[in-house]
Design an enzyme around this catalytic site. Structure first.
Site, PDB file in Angstrom:
ATOM      1  N   CYS A 178      -2.965  10.434   1.452  1.00 38.08           N
ATOM      2  CA  CYS A 178      -2.262   9.247   0.959  1.00 38.08           C
ATOM      3  C   CYS A 178      -0.935   9.617   0.317  1.00 38.08           C
ATOM      4  O   CYS A 178       0.124   9.384   0.878  1.00 38.08           O
ATOM      5  CB  CYS A 178      -3.144   8.484  -0.034  1.00 38.08           C
ATOM      6  SG  CYS A 178      -4.592   7.715   0.721  1.00 38.08           S
ATOM      7  N   LYS A 224       0.841  -1.211   0.000  1.00 36.25           N
ATOM      8  CA  LYS A 224       0.000   0.000   0.000  1.00 36.25           C
ATOM      9  C   LYS A 224       0.870   1.254   0.000  1.00 36.25           C
ATOM     10  O   LYS A 224       0.623   2.211  -0.748  1.00 36.25           O
ATOM     11  CB  LYS A 224      -0.928   0.006   1.218  1.00 36.25           C
ATOM     12  CG  LYS A 224      -1.697   1.306   1.411  1.00 36.25           C
ATOM     13  CD  LYS A 224      -2.586   1.618   0.211  1.00 36.25           C
ATOM     14  CE  LYS A 224      -3.165   3.028   0.297  1.00 36.25           C
ATOM     15  NZ  LYS A 224      -4.056   3.236   1.425  1.00 36.25           N
TER      16      LYS A 224
END
Length: 406
Positions: free
Chosen positions: A255, A201
């Site tokens: 993110c 991720k």
């Protein structure tokens, strides 16, 4: 039954998606106002398709509460901020949520961490928090990492269609969790170990950050010698193996602007390219501010209070301001001892910053220069209203001739 812990940008859509696909779900959040809003039948942020998904989940029986539930499956989706000095992940919210889960979780419960963390976080922080209670991981409780992979503005679609990764100590537990997510996820679901799931991720977002930094650095190089970076990128991208992204005023959201720092913080002597890329991206708001001053001088503008920033969110057509380039620029403005920049964003209805307007017409009437920081549909549909203004277009969306670029 699944108890989803944390009903923010990731936890709420996940809870709604599970409930609307036949899973019994109770959503838990410590924020009483947020829970009361959901109980009253209102969502807490805007997102394409979220209202319809919310109605479907409510019809299916989803419940919202501030209390943790006694059940066999928990999904923890709470924030993971990072320390801006050390660049390391702050796992305190995840640890606290897991500790509260353990107060009610029965033997054999599965705790799924969806929150994005740096590689090794579950080993360093979550496992010790569980073991301190006397519980044995793998016997009394199972630990799984299933990082989310969705983006604001397209969450509902991506929850349904994006591939997913499930990291687990025990393959059988991983397959069980895979079945849970397969209740709605139409993408491929890969089962692997926890450390690999953590790393993938972060690497995905780091890859994007590095590519954005390359485009931003190109923009600076081209500005230095008065070349058109957009034309150069357009021509280069005609090559079959080249796909350069577009430069912009900075990188926001929770993110791409945050996750790569986890690798820098954990591997400071190794993550050199990542470190420099993040510094390039973080420096773009200052670069835009300097462009504003350059253009003001060129145009003979002297009053900074007649300059307006269009857009407060970190990307187009979402109401998410987290780490937005505009907020970073406003902070930079204060450091430069300048003040008074006007700000407007059609999606931010509450007062978030000084000198904020809530009408496009009033905003445009109050400024001589407009800096397009976000490419909302509203501004794309009202380009003619910018004519007669000095325009700095940081998003490359203005189609008329007289416009400044970054």
């Amino acid at each position: 039954m699944v108890n989803v812990i944390g009903l923010g940008y990731i936890g709420l859509p996940t809870a709604l998606m599970l409930a609307s696909h036949g899973v019994e779900v109770i959503g838990t959040d410590y924020n009483e106002k947020l829970v009361e809003t959901l109980k009253a039948g209102r969502t807490t942020f805007k997102e394409e398709g979220l209202e319809e998904l919310f109605k479907s989940a409510v019809d299916a029986g989803i419940q919202f509460t501030t209390k943790y539930q006694e059940t066999d499956t928990y999904i923890v989706s709470v924030p993971t901020p990072y320390d801006k000095f050390s660049k390391k992940v702050d796992a305190c919210y995840v640890v606290s949520a897991v500790q509260d889960v353990l107060k009610v979780a029965p033997r054999g419960a599965v705790i799924i961490i969806e929150s994005t963390v740096s590689p090794g976080t579950l080993d360093k922080f979550i496992r010790p928090a569980i073991e301190e209670t006397g519980r044995r991981i793998g016997t009394d409780v199972s630990l799984v990492h299933a990082p989310e992979r969705i983006i604001p503005g397209n969450m509902v679609y991506e929850l349904l269609h994006n591939n997913r990764t499930i990291g687990a100590d025990d393959r059988a537990i991983g397959e069980k969790v895979k079945t849970l997510y397969a209740s709605f996820c139409q993408g491929e679901i890969v089962v692997t170990d926890i450390r690999t799931a953590e790393m993938t991720k972060v690497v995905e977002n780091t890859y994007r950050a590095v590519n954005i930094a390359f485009a931003n650095e190109l923009a600076k190089i081209c500005r230095h010698d008065n070349m058109d970076v957009y034309e150069i990128i357009r021509i280069c991208n005609m090559h079959p193996r080249v796909n350069i992204l577009q430069p912009g005023p900075g990188v926001g959201g929770h993110c791409i602007s945050v996750d790569p720092w986890f690798l820098v913080g954990d591997y400071p002597s190794l993550a050199k390219v990542i470190d420099e890329s993040m510094k390039t991206n973080d420096g773009m708001p200052d670069f835009v501010l300097n462009r504003i001053y350059e253009i003001m001088k060129e145009e003979g503008l002297t009053d900074i209070t007649r300059v307006g920033l269009y857009g407060l969110t970190y990307k187009e057509d979402v109401d998410d301001m987290r780490e937005s380039p505009t907020l970073q620029l406003l902070e930079s403005q204060e450091r430069h001892l300048a003040s008074g920049l006007k700000v407007y964003d059609p999606l931010i209805t509450e007062n978030a910053v000084p000198n904020q307007f809530h009408s496009l017409e009033e905003f445009l009437n109050a400024v001589d220069m407009v800096v397009v920081m976000v490419g909302h549909e509203e501004i794309k549909n009202n380009m003619e209203k910018l004519k007669g203004k000095v325009v700095l277009d940081t998003r490359h969306i203005c189609g008329f001739d007289k416009v400044y670029k970054i």
